[in-house]
Design a protein around this motif. Structure first.
Motif, PDB file in Angstrom:
ATOM      1  N   ASN A 151      18.070 -15.232  36.805  1.00  0.00           N
ATOM      2  CA  ASN A 151      17.191 -14.308  36.078  1.00  0.00           C
ATOM      3  C   ASN A 151      16.805 -13.108  36.930  1.00  0.00           C
ATOM      4  O   ASN A 151      16.759 -11.971  36.449  1.00  0.00           O
ATOM      5  CB  ASN A 151      15.937 -15.047  35.608  1.00  0.00           C
ATOM      6  CG  ASN A 151      16.216 -16.009  34.477  1.00  0.00           C
ATOM      7  OD1 ASN A 151      17.061 -15.749  33.632  1.00  0.00           O
ATOM      8  ND2 ASN A 151      15.530 -17.137  34.459  1.00  0.00           N
ATOM      9  N   ILE A 165      17.656  -8.906  36.441  1.00  0.00           N
ATOM     10  CA  ILE A 165      16.711  -7.785  36.536  1.00  0.00           C
ATOM     11  C   ILE A 165      17.151  -6.804  37.615  1.00  0.00           C
ATOM     12  O   ILE A 165      17.038  -5.580  37.452  1.00  0.00           O
ATOM     13  CB  ILE A 165      15.288  -8.315  36.801  1.00  0.00           C
ATOM     14  CG1 ILE A 165      14.740  -8.953  35.526  1.00  0.00           C
ATOM     15  CG2 ILE A 165      14.362  -7.205  37.281  1.00  0.00           C
ATOM     16  CD1 ILE A 165      13.322  -9.457  35.630  1.00  0.00           C
ATOM     17  N   VAL A 206      19.721  -4.391  36.237  1.00  0.00           N
ATOM     18  CA  VAL A 206      19.091  -3.322  35.456  1.00  0.00           C
ATOM     19  C   VAL A 206      18.435  -2.317  36.388  1.00  0.00           C
ATOM     20  O   VAL A 206      18.528  -1.092  36.195  1.00  0.00           O
ATOM     21  CB  VAL A 206      18.056  -3.917  34.477  1.00  0.00           C
ATOM     22  CG1 VAL A 206      17.279  -2.809  33.777  1.00  0.00           C
ATOM     23  CG2 VAL A 206      18.736  -4.810  33.456  1.00  0.00           C
ATOM     24  N   GLU A 222       8.754  -9.510  25.722  1.00  0.00           N
ATOM     25  CA  GLU A 222       9.940 -10.348  25.572  1.00  0.00           C
ATOM     26  C   GLU A 222      10.877 -10.251  26.768  1.00  0.00           C
ATOM     27  O   GLU A 222      11.624 -11.185  27.061  1.00  0.00           O
ATOM     28  CB  GLU A 222      10.704  -9.950  24.297  1.00  0.00           C
ATOM     29  CG  GLU A 222       9.970 -10.303  23.013  1.00  0.00           C
ATOM     30  CD  GLU A 222      10.792  -9.987  21.788  1.00  0.00           C
ATOM     31  OE1 GLU A 222      11.931  -9.507  21.955  1.00  0.00           O
ATOM     32  OE2 GLU A 222      10.297 -10.213  20.668  1.00  0.00           O
ATOM     33  N   ASP A 223      10.859  -9.111  27.467  1.00  0.00           N
ATOM     34  CA  ASP A 223      11.769  -8.918  28.602  1.00  0.00           C
ATOM     35  C   ASP A 223      11.216  -9.471  29.912  1.00  0.00           C
ATOM     36  O   ASP A 223      11.861  -9.376  30.953  1.00  0.00           O
ATOM     37  CB  ASP A 223      12.077  -7.428  28.778  1.00  0.00           C
ATOM     38  CG  ASP A 223      12.852  -6.859  27.599  1.00  0.00           C
ATOM     39  OD1 ASP A 223      13.654  -7.619  27.025  1.00  0.00           O
ATOM     40  OD2 ASP A 223      12.639  -5.691  27.254  1.00  0.00           O
ATOM     41  N   VAL A 224      10.015 -10.031  29.849  1.00  0.00           N
ATOM     42  CA  VAL A 224       9.408 -10.612  31.052  1.00  0.00           C
ATOM     43  C   VAL A 224       9.899 -12.048  31.219  1.00  0.00           C
ATOM     44  O   VAL A 224       9.976 -12.812  30.261  1.00  0.00           O
ATOM     45  CB  VAL A 224       7.870 -10.584  30.949  1.00  0.00           C
ATOM     46  CG1 VAL A 224       7.243 -11.337  32.114  1.00  0.00           C
ATOM     47  CG2 VAL A 224       7.366  -9.148  30.925  1.00  0.00           C
ATOM     48  N   ILE A 225      10.241 -12.414  32.453  1.00  0.00           N
ATOM     49  CA  ILE A 225      10.689 -13.772  32.753  1.00  0.00           C
ATOM     50  C   ILE A 225       9.482 -14.621  33.134  1.00  0.00           C
ATOM     51  O   ILE A 225       8.708 -14.254  34.019  1.00  0.00           O
ATOM     52  CB  ILE A 225      11.709 -13.765  33.903  1.00  0.00           C
ATOM     53  CG1 ILE A 225      12.996 -13.059  33.462  1.00  0.00           C
ATOM     54  CG2 ILE A 225      12.014 -15.187  34.379  1.00  0.00           C
ATOM     55  CD1 ILE A 225      13.910 -12.730  34.605  1.00  0.00           C
ATOM     56  N   THR A 250       8.550  -9.224  35.976  1.00  0.00           N
ATOM     57  CA  THR A 250       8.594  -8.191  34.932  1.00  0.00           C
ATOM     58  C   THR A 250       9.744  -7.226  35.191  1.00  0.00           C
ATOM     59  O   THR A 250      10.405  -7.292  36.232  1.00  0.00           O
ATOM     60  CB  THR A 250       7.281  -7.398  34.880  1.00  0.00           C
ATOM     61  OG1 THR A 250       7.221  -6.515  36.016  1.00  0.00           O
ATOM     62  CG2 THR A 250       6.079  -8.332  34.890  1.00  0.00           C
ATOM     63  N   GLU A 251       9.932  -6.334  34.271  1.00  0.00           N
ATOM     64  CA  GLU A 251      10.912  -5.266  34.477  1.00  0.00           C
ATOM     65  C   GLU A 251      10.449  -4.351  35.610  1.00  0.00           C
ATOM     66  O   GLU A 251       9.261  -4.349  35.972  1.00  0.00           O
ATOM     67  CB  GLU A 251      11.082  -4.460  33.193  1.00  0.00           C
ATOM     68  CG  GLU A 251      11.785  -5.211  32.085  1.00  0.00           C
ATOM     69  CD  GLU A 251      12.048  -4.309  30.894  1.00  0.00           C
ATOM     70  OE1 GLU A 251      11.077  -3.666  30.432  1.00  0.00           O
ATOM     71  OE2 GLU A 251      13.198  -4.227  30.449  1.00  0.00           O
TER      72      GLU A 251
END
Length: 586
Positions: free
Chosen positions: A164, A168, A171, A230-233, A246-247
């Motif tokens: 995970n 990130i 990205v 939703e994009d937070v692990i 987080t992003e």
């Protein structure tokens, strides 16, 4: 009606090719193409995708059939089984052909019954390999399903963190590369890692019971999800702990704002039987890349500011700083003592036996470093080895350990006729040394130590940082006869998929998976799958930290090869090892 098996023929002589085609069709095969040169063969094979290739070693091209077979195998996503046709008896040519791992040889002139038998054997072998690969994939998927999600919260767990985090990171660097010209103005430069500690849930569990505490804890998870995008692990760690990633962000304040929001939104009391149950927790924050380059390091730093800061209080957050650690004075003192430890002969090598589960005999040992210092008596390796790594002493210490181990085992050879393997741990700094191979080979040569009896132990987190470089180093060590073990498997939180890419001999399962394995169904499922997968990859399996007969019985019943642990012996000095070998292996 089943479709006939398709065959492509690469044959130098046109008449021989047509004759072979007729014989194959009489048997019931379908010949989908003929070629006598590399270009036609490649285009025909890519177009028809045959079930089998009959390859003449001599063809009308600069490259022969062996080189063509190598290229076909390299370029096709699913390798096609190849049988060589040859009238050659040249040993060098046969050796080259064997190195391409063909599915058989047919000597020319052939007999039809030999032709049919050879094809059947080749296809059966091919299908066995496919079945084995399919089983590996299925077991990988099964193990991922078991091991990568927490059974209570259904959140990803520690084993998922590397994957995970790497997603990130991808990205993160895509954003940087795509907007390099405007970097200072617009591009995020930090990835925040949050450690959330709900350990006071232990009090709720002790007072209200595990079922109630689990229900309340799941309610906390719902609150977390509701207040994070939703994009937070969100990953569930051990006990009542989480890691949130987080992003990428531009400023630290964004992470601080999120921490304050979580403390506000999560802490309102939950209601149980008309009673208010207060939710207390703390948050530690670290930032990539300024406070670590791996998720393990970043998470440990975020955890440290919560676990080690006694004055933090409840429902607070703290941002990690390198100056934070409360044990800096002690570390400075230890660092000073470490510099003199080798010269003062304060180090000692202890050995923990590796035991064959079936025979209960010692088959090898793991070399473990101990430091007996006058001021800091019996310092734990977990404390002094990371310090030695940071200050650059680990190389000298590692060389000393390998030298001393070789000396001991030359003595052991004279006392005990059956040779034992010895495993030596290597740290990240040692493994990344450009002269690693030369240093190891020199020490072995100086001590006349057979490299076949030395096993290098490496952690999985060390290998996944730079896989291509790791593969090259491992191959050099393997070519000299050394064995390679992957140590503490599962502790690095990485995927199992990379196992296939490294040339290992041994898989060591981390003790956290072995503890109470006879009663812990989840760990039992994970270990059972690990053993099966390792064996299918031709790896031997060592279980670490075996302490009870129940754990050992489980491992024996599931075909584990070896074990280490206090049930058999603690790490012991060399003199004690000799006595133990005489006692147990006589």
């Amino acid at each position: 009606m089943t479709n006939p098996i398709t065959i492509f023929i690469v044959e130098d002589e046109a008449i021989a090719a047509e004759s072979l085609k007729l014989d194959l069709e009489k048997i019931g095969y379908k010949v989908v193409g003929l070629a006598d040169n590399k270009k036609d063969a490649l285009s025909g094979i890519y177009r028809h995708k045959p079930n089998l290739i009959l390859m003449d070693i001599k063809i009308k091209s600069e490259d022969d059939g062996i080189t063509l077979a190598e290229e076909i195998t390299r370029k096709t996503s699913h390798p096609i089984p190849i049988i060589y046709l040859t009238a050659y008896t040249d040993q060098d040519t046969i050796k080259r052909a064997i190195q391409t791992s063909p599915y058989g040889f047919i000597a020319k002139p052939y007999k039809v019954e030999v032709l049919e038998t050879s094809i059947n054997i080749a296809l059966n072998k091919y299908h066995q390999i496919l079945d084995r690969e399919l089983k590996l994939i299925e077991q990988q998927q099964k193990l991922d399903a078991i091991s990568k999600y927490d059974s209570l919260t259904q959140l990803p767990n520690q084993l998922s963190l590397v994957e995970n985090f790497n997603a990130i990171l991808e990205v993160f660097y895509q954003q940087i590369n795509a907007n390099a010209d405007n970097y200072e103005e617009t591009i995020p430069s930090l990835i925040p890692i949050f450690y959330l500690d709900f350990s006071r849930f232990n009090l709720i569990r002790d007072e209200l019971g595990i079922d109630v505490s689990n229900s309340l804890f799941k309610a906390v998870v719902r609150r977390l999800k509701a207040n994070l995008g939703e994009d937070v692990i969100i990953a569930k760690l051990e006990h009542y702990e989480f890691c949130v990633i987080t992003e990428p962000i531009r400023h630290r304040q964004s992470a601080i704002d999120l921490a304050e929001t979580l403390l506000e939104k999560i802490t309102p009391p939950l209601i149980y039987k008309k009673e208010k149950i207060y939710i207390d927790f703390n948050i530690g924050i670290s930032f990539y890349p300024i406070q670590g380059d791996s998720i393990n390091e970043l998470l440990n730093n975020a955890k440290a500011v919560v676990k080690e800061n006694n004055g933090l209080g409840l429902n607070q957050y703290e941002v990690y700083s390198p100056a934070f650690h409360t044990n800096n004075k002690n570390e400075v003192s230890l660092e000073s003592k470490l510099h003199d430890a080798l010269e003062k002969e304060e180090f000692e090598v202890f050995y923990q036996p590796k035991v064959d589960i079936k025979s209960n005999k010692i088959v090898g040992v793991e070399a473990l470093l101990r430091w007996n210092n006058d001021t800091h008596n019996n310092v734990s390796p977990a404390i002094f080895i990371p310090i030695a790594e940071q200050i650059g002493l680990i190389d000298k210490i590692g060389e000393w350990v390998l030298n001393k181990t070789c000396e001991h085992f030359k003595i052991l050879e004279k006392k005990y006729p059956k040779k034992l393997e010895v495993s030596v741990n290597f740290s990240p700094r040692q493994f990344n040394d450009k002269l690693l191979e030369q240093k190891i080979f020199k020490i072995l040569a100086d001590n006349y130590f057979n490299p076949h009896y030395l096993e290098i132990e490496l952690t999985e987190s060390l290998l996944v940082k730079n896989p291509s470089l790791a593969v090259k180093k491992l191959n050099k060590l393997k070519s000299a006869g050394l064995k390679i073990a992957i140590d503490d498997f599962g502790k690095g939180y990485s995927s199992l998929g990379y196992l296939q890419h490294f040339n290992f001999d041994t898989l060591k399962i981390d003790r956290d998976f072995i503890k109470n394995i006879d009663a812990n169904y989840k760990n039992a499922s994970i270990v059972r799958c690990l053993i099966q997968m390792a064996h299918q990859l031709n790896l031997k399996v060592v279980a670490e930290g075996v302490e009870t007969p129940g754990e050992l019985n489980f491992l024996a019943n599931n075909d584990c090869d070896f074990f280490q642990g206090y049930l058999f012996s603690r790490p012991i000095a060399f003199d004690q090892l000799i006595d133990l070998i005489n006692l147990r292996n006589s």
